[in-house]
Write an enzyme that holds these catalytic residues in place. Sequence first.
Site, PDB file in Angstrom:
ATOM      1  CB  THR A   1       4.518   4.436   1.131  1.00 36.22           C
ATOM      2  OG1 THR A   1       3.801   3.628   0.219  1.00 36.22           O
ATOM      3  CG2 THR A   1       3.687   4.724   2.351  1.00 36.22           C
TER       4      THR A   1
ATOM      5  CE  LYS B   1       0.462   4.435  -0.041  1.00 38.17           C
ATOM      6  NZ  LYS B   1       1.094   3.062  -0.013  1.00 38.17           N
TER       7      LYS B   1
ATOM      8  CB  THR C   1      -6.626  -2.878  -3.397  1.00 33.81           C
ATOM      9  OG1 THR C   1      -5.294  -3.355  -3.367  1.00 33.81           O
ATOM     10  CG2 THR C   1      -6.764  -1.847  -4.468  1.00 33.81           C
TER      11      THR C   1
ATOM     12  CD  GLU D   1       6.470  -1.514  -4.672  1.00 34.89           C
ATOM     13  OE1 GLU D   1       6.418  -0.867  -3.629  1.00 34.89           O
ATOM     14  OE2 GLU D   1       6.581  -2.746  -4.700  1.00 34.89           O
TER      15      GLU D   1
ATOM     16  CG  ASN E   1       9.105  -4.704  -3.517  1.00 36.02           C
ATOM     17  OD1 ASN E   1       8.642  -4.129  -2.538  1.00 36.02           O
ATOM     18  ND2 ASN E   1       8.584  -4.630  -4.721  1.00 36.02           N
TER      19      ASN E   1
ATOM     20  CB  SER F   1      17.528  -2.223   4.433  1.00 34.95           C
ATOM     21  OG  SER F   1      17.121  -3.571   4.446  1.00 34.95           O
TER      22      SER F   1
END
Lengths: 407, 407
Positions: free
Chosen positions: A155, A181, A192, A279, A402, A407
């Site tokens: 993702t 992933k 996790t 991230e 994030n 959106s």
Amino acid sequence: MTLSPLAPASFPELATIDGVTLSTAASAMKYQGRDDMLLMRLDEGTEMAAVFTRSDTAAAPVEWCRQRVSGGIPARAVLVNAGNANAFTGTGGIAAVTACCSAVGEALGCNADAVMMASTGVIGEPLDTAMLLPHMPALAAGHTSWHAAAEAIRTTDTFAKGASATATIGDRTVQISGIAKGSGMIAPDMATMLGFIATDAALPHRVLTSLLTDATRRSFNAITVDSDTSTNDSVFLMATGKAGNPLPGSADDPGLAGFRAALDQVMQDLATQIVRDGEGATKFITIDVSGAADDATAHRIGLAVANSPLVKTAIAGEDANWGRIVMAVGKAGAAIEQSQLTISIGGVLIASGGARVEDYDEAPVAAHMKGANIAISLTVGAGGGTARVWTCDLTHGYISINADYRS
Amino acid sequence: MTLSPLAPASFPELATIDGVTLSTAASAMKYQGRDDMLLMRLDEGTEMAAVFTRSDTAAAPVEWCRQRVSGGIPARAVLVNAGNANAFTGTGGIAAVTACCSAVGEALGCNADAVMMASTGVIGEPLDTAMLLPHMPALAAGHTSWHAAAEAIRTTDTFAKGASATATIGDRTVQISGIAKGSGMIAPDMATMLGFIATDAALPHRVLTSLLTDATRRSFNAITVDSDTSTNDSVFLMATGKAGNPLPGSADDPGLAGFRAALDQVMQDLATQIVRDGEGATKFITIDVSGAADDATAHRIGLAVANSPLVKTAIAGEDANWGRIVMAVGKAGAAIEQSQLTISIGGVLIASGGARVEDYDEAPVAAHMKGANIAISLTVGAGGGTARVWTCDLTHGYISINADYRS
């Protein structure tokens, strides 16, 4: 998505596991121009163990699998979709899992109860099965590589994650290969994110479950990116038995020592790859805790440091602000005596006996902070409890990713 | 430092408290061109209660005060310094507090044990008392305003924080005035950051302690900026008795109802000002939880949402990504049933009965997300437990401030 600066040079060579067949497809549900569905087909006789999120708002596919895996029902397939988590989707969510697993069962000629499902993506959006179901026949017939499988389940991941190892059980060589992933919403509680590990070893269900639970504690449950626990965390361990090794009686069987070490290696490799793809990550941080009352306490202290936004932002800024580590240890609620706290960064002793060492020279620590791999070592007392946890720094990249992911 | 966009228009009018005298000084220890020391002098007969961080690595001044306040020894002064936390400074740290409090005692003609101290700033650096001690005589003789006092205790705060209220006990009107500082390393555990609240009411030590503990739960312990708990959190409540009201026998005395409400008002005002000055904050977030098994469970769920980096970054991005609220509720470990979970944002019902409502229209929620005040309301079951907590969003500003705060 820019490749993480902590990414491995390339996807590793993964051994083929006799009894496991992979195939992928593109649903176009969220991602365009790439595969986003994976089917792992398992030969008859494959044993499966799994661990799942402990979230109270666990997703529909987690509930489906949890009910089936714990009973030791032999699994024939695992279906994965990326882009929609099918979480907090009520009875419609369970119906969607049922429809998908039934369609796979029909295509493979097995019972729907022998098909597991794992999903990752947005929470709360109904899963549109009409976009998935047409692909089941092709998935049931296809054949692809571990690398393609790892690509299909991404993702926000910036690279595909795989690991492989070999061990010996009795006179047989067995292979372990796995993919995973995960990049955000990473804080371990039982398992996790998504991990799929397969071996050709022959291992009874009870042994397999014990091995997985134990290795998870030292791998997927020892990492954190952002302290947020997913609704969809699932790790599956599948043993096809094709290697024909003698069946061990228990997970503690001395003959499994090599297998346990190889499983640790694969699972820790996958878990740390998730951290390396955290991230916005620019630093890979290893935290070793010793001297705690027990391993669980050491683990708690390690995660308190690993989850502290102030520790993580200091490291992002290459600032040797070790006082924030003191703060994080203090808030762990582990009843430690600060007079026994010792802190080293990059192998340099900074604090001991409840205060900074007298001749502390920040220069070598500041130099260490400029590197991509940060090592923090803590001794919190005279106990025998130890733990190692991994995390990444907290950067502008995390905020950027994030603040506008959905959106 | 840019003023927080959530800052109040101006510092409020704070009532003078008979029996409390304030003075400030500039040590130049860390901040140049501004006062960074505060002395609150208290007339004889003043009762004091205090709550402190539960951190295992509590700072030297916290240890000093904790030992003295709990015994009910009447306090005569509170000394505050900004720029150095005197935390994790070993025996040298305790010696530094002793030296400072002795110097104040000498200047005021009272015992050092009647002098409290609170510090805020960098952790782990020895406190250089030589920079503080020369200012004690001037501090002991000076006189300034609440506003100047609130300015002197700031660190990364972008505005000074004060609040005031009036109540009646018996036939007497009593005043409550308080100041606080705090912006980062804000996660409540017993108390949070520095707060100094004074009243001219006459209140026995035991009653004062009970009132403070209770009001802290609903104010400083109900806020979070970044989930990190400081080594130096301290909130002091001082009652000079100058109002001459009848002495209440207990904190539950019906005659204290108005005082309790006024104390709640002052402490919640100060606590929410800390959130409004949260490092990098652009949104002020109120989270109401109801239907939990008990208040403590509701509080835990509220803080799980308030501390979630993914919820906070979504709000920073003005993204109505309510699925992340589902995730955060799930990880709270509160054993809720997701089929009973109801979520509203800005008064708009989004999810009910474990799934999104059928006719959900995101437009009014998206409009609400663009405002500076975000209201999240959760019902998690049929229990009677409720809680309200406050937090702010997580932005690039937080990263910028904390990746180079110490350097």
